[in-house]
Scaffold this active site. Structure first.
Site, PDB file in Angstrom:
ATOM      1  CE1 TYR A  18     -15.257  -2.894  -7.983  1.00  0.00           C
ATOM      2  CE2 TYR A  18     -16.600  -3.827  -6.400  1.00  0.00           C
ATOM      3  CZ  TYR A  18     -16.418  -3.551  -7.612  1.00  0.00           C
ATOM      4  OH  TYR A  18     -17.117  -4.234  -8.966  1.00  0.00           O
ATOM      5  CB  SER A  26     -23.405 -12.877 -17.397  1.00  0.00           C
ATOM      6  OG  SER A  26     -22.479 -12.000 -17.339  1.00  0.00           O
ATOM      7  CG  ASP A  54     -16.927  -3.526 -19.428  1.00  0.00           C
ATOM      8  OD1 ASP A  54     -17.996  -3.774 -19.180  1.00  0.00           O
ATOM      9  OD2 ASP A  54     -15.922  -3.525 -18.480  1.00  0.00           O
TER      10      ASP A  54
END
Ligand code: ADP
Ligand code: KDG
Length: 324
Positions: A98, A189, A266
């Site tokens: 990132y 999850s 997603d």
């Protein structure tokens, strides 16, 4: 309606330190869900912030091209669009890097959310646990969105999406536990459910550890008792299991040749919400979710392989099928 940070995404083909060519695209968990829903024929709004730069223009252009309403999105003149690098390191292992600290997305403010809600009250608000991890402004914006959703009677869907590079489990748990009573559909999850529970109630999980579904049920029960309507657990190649007041339901994953697992969660959420918006029952919601999740793992990229409604039936065609 959804909002969050969407970054410009560079995807290499091997170890990043060797250089070489990269594919340019965009990526963001919430916009992946928005694109998935749009491809399935739903009206969807995304209200994130990008920089007033070329990368931000790419994000907005991509979302517009995918039929996502970006009228509520903001272009921040004082901060750049974030960047994410995907480094496929082994066939089954992708590393993510990132470059998003100080980005426009991490300065997303409640007024963007306010604008998005004032356009037309949404039927569903989809939030992820990534946005509150980005900084104090996105955290307040998320809280504000939860409040507006409650006031306007929108159904709230939260995908936990814990990102350890962005915040600690302790900080995530403090926020997620506060949000749980406002959530209608909680998606997580297997290893993320405990973040939503007070420490005392995590013991039930340990007690039931021998049987994974019993362990998940023990974690889902206190969440259902706090008002969550559905707890949906994504279990990778094992499929997904949903827990409601009526019990549990499991759907196995759809078998596919996996090429890129990023974005599967997603895509799964998009399939689930699509069926929910259609008024489908739990079994159909899970079925569409495991189908769209499988499309994502079978295609390179975060959202590029998301199916249209007409394409949902392609999965499961025998090898070598040519559609003429
Ligand atoms: P996340 O991307 O959030 O970690 P998962 O890896 O659990 O989420 O994937 C979401 C869903 O995508 C799973 O519940 C499953 O239905 C589907 N999926 C994931 N991996 C595979 C796979 N290897 N084969 C088929 N379907 C998969
Ligand atoms: O769910 C896929 C996401 O991991 C990816 O698109 C980037 O939003 C992202 C994030 O913050 O990790």
């Amino acid at each position: 309606m959804t909002f969050g940070e969407t970054m410009v995404a560079l995807r290499g083909s091997g170890p990043l330190r060797l250089g070489g060519t990269m594919q340019v695209s965009v990526a963001g968990a919430e916009s992946n869900v928005a694109i998935g829903l749009s491809r399935l024929g739903h009206r969807v709004r995304w209200a994130g912030a990008v920089g007033a730069d070329e990368a931000g223009a790419l994000v907005l252009r991509t979302l517009r091209a995918e039929g996502v309403d970006v009228a509520g999105a903001a272009a921040d003149p004082d901060a750049p669009t974030g960047l994410i690098l995907f480094e496929p390191r082994l066939p089954e292992v992708t590393r993510v890097h990132y470059y998003r600290a100080g980005s426009a997305g991490s300065r997303l403010r409640a007024d963007a959310v306010e604008r998005a809600f004032s356009a037309a009250p949404p039927r569903v608000l989809h939030l992820t646990g990534i946005t509150p991890a980005l900084g104090p402004d996105p955290l307040s914006a998320s809280r504000h969105a939860l409040q507006l959703a409650r006031q306007q009677g929108a159904l709230v869907c939260l995908d936990v999406n814990f990102r350890s590079r962005l915040w600690t489990a302790e900080r995530a748990a403090a926020v997620l536990r506060e949000w749980v009573p406002s959530v209608d559909v909680l998606i997580a999850s297997e290893d993320e459910l405990s973040l939503c529970l007070p420490p005392a109630e995590q013991d039930a999980e340990r007690a039931a550890q021998a049987d994974p579904v019993a362990a998940l049920a023990a974690q889902a029960a206190p969440l259902l008792a706090r008002g969550v309507g559905e707890v949906v657990v994504k279990r990778g190649p094992a499929g997904a299991t949903a827990f409601t007041g009526d019990g549990s339901l499991h759907r196995p994953a759809r078998p596919v040749r996996a090429v890129d697992a990023v974005g599967a969660g997603d895509a799964f959420v998009a399939g689930y919400l699509s069926a929910l918006l259609d008024g489908a029952d739990l079994e159909e919601r899970l079925e569409r979710a495991v189908t769209t999740g499988a499309f994502a793992v079978a295609s390179p990229g975060d959202w590029e392989g998301a199916p249209t409604r007409a394409e949902l039936g392609l999965l499961g065609a025998p090898p070598g099928t040519v559609v003429r």
